[in-house]
Motif scaffolding. Structure first.
Motif, short mmCIF file in Angstrom:
data_model
loop_
_atom_site.label_atom_id
_atom_site.label_comp_id
_atom_site.label_asym_id
_atom_site.label_seq_id
_atom_site.Cartn_x
_atom_site.Cartn_y
_atom_site.Cartn_z
N TRP A 80 0.84 -1.19 0.00
CA TRP A 80 0.00 0.00 0.00
C TRP A 80 0.87 1.24 0.00
CZ3 TRP A 80 1.26 -2.74 4.28
CH2 TRP A 80 1.66 -2.05 5.42
N ASP A 82 0.35 6.01 -0.14
CA ASP A 82 -0.55 7.15 -0.13
C ASP A 82 -1.29 7.31 -1.45
OD1 ASP A 82 0.23 7.76 2.45
OD2 ASP A 82 1.83 9.12 1.80
N ASP A 83 -0.69 6.82 -2.54
CA ASP A 83 -1.28 6.97 -3.87
C ASP A 83 -1.19 5.62 -4.58
OD1 ASP A 83 -2.06 7.61 -6.40
OD2 ASP A 83 -0.56 9.18 -6.72
N MET A 84 -2.33 5.06 -4.97
CA MET A 84 -2.33 3.76 -5.62
C MET A 84 -1.62 3.80 -6.98
SD MET A 84 -3.39 1.38 -3.76
CE MET A 84 -3.45 0.10 -5.01
N ALA A 85 -1.42 5.00 -7.55
CA ALA A 85 -0.68 5.10 -8.81
C ALA A 85 0.75 4.63 -8.65
CB ALA A 85 -0.70 6.53 -9.33
N ALA A 86 1.24 4.63 -7.42
CA ALA A 86 2.59 4.13 -7.16
C ALA A 86 2.71 2.65 -7.51
CB ALA A 86 2.98 4.37 -5.70
N ARG A 95 8.22 4.32 -2.60
CA ARG A 95 7.07 4.85 -1.86
C ARG A 95 6.18 3.75 -1.30
NH1 ARG A 95 4.37 8.42 -6.29
NH2 ARG A 95 2.80 8.67 -4.66
#
Length: 204
Positions: A80, A82-86, A95
């Protein structure tokens, strides 16, 4: 008779090239948390160096003391950020947060885990033993698929899962992205790696 725990749980199989909605039963795991790129030396490598000895000591303890032998289940991990685009487009592994998992059979008690942990501690070489824990994970309803190929080719599959299949079925993401590594990357070519990609969901 040796038992294979993953063969007793239907959600340890998934269709290739398609998504399915399943209900995953609560499962107890050995767990170690960490952060950062799993391909770099550091926390992830230390976590595996700790997790595997405890998992195999549990297996041998079960066979020796409980007369119940079993196959050590495949490595799993929660991912997981902060941003699922990671995970999908950027694939910025620096990240990522993660928890590595190893299934604990139902007949293994916490006291057995403590005994295995003590055995591993006595041998040394398990750098993250102090943060290893046993915890039950209850994911419930999930969408999953079987990905065959390199880990870095997962992005487009996850995009279709997150942006197309899940909303089209009146669902939304919840919980953490889950991967089950059915292949050993040390022994299988990248194009032949088999990984179950799983995402917990709830109704919109």
């Amino acid at each position: 008779m040796k038992v294979d725990p993953k063969r007793q749980i239907s959600t340890y199989t998934a269709p290739r090239g398609a998504f399915e909605i399943v209900t995953v039963p609560p499962i107890r795991y050995l767990m170690i948390d960490g952060h950062g790129d799993p391909n770099e030396r550091g926390q992830y490598e230390d976590a595996l160096t700790t997790l595997y000895p405890v998992a195999y000591n549990l297996k041998f303890l079960s066979k020796r003391e409980l007369d119940r032998d079993y196959v050590v289940p495949p490595l799993e991990a929660l991912w997981w950020g902060d941003d699922m685009a990671a995970f999908t487009t950027a694939r910025d592994k620096s990240r990522w947060d993660w928890t590595v998992l190893s299934l604990v059979p139902d007949w293994i008690e916490d006291a057995h885990v403590d005994e295995a942990r003590a055995t591993v501690a006595g041998k040394g070489g398990a750098p993250r033993l102090d943060v290893l824990r046993v915890q039950r994970l209850d994911e419930g309803r999930c969408v999953q698929t079987l990905h065959v190929g390199p880990y870095d080719a997962e992005g487009p599959v996850l995009e279709r899962m997150h942006d197309e299949f899940i909303p089209a079925h009146g669902l939304r993401l919840t919980g953490r992205h889950h991967e089950i590594y059915l292949s050993d990357p040390r022994r299988a070519a990248p194009e032949k790696l088999r990984t179950i990609l799983r995402q917990p969901v709830v109704d919109l």
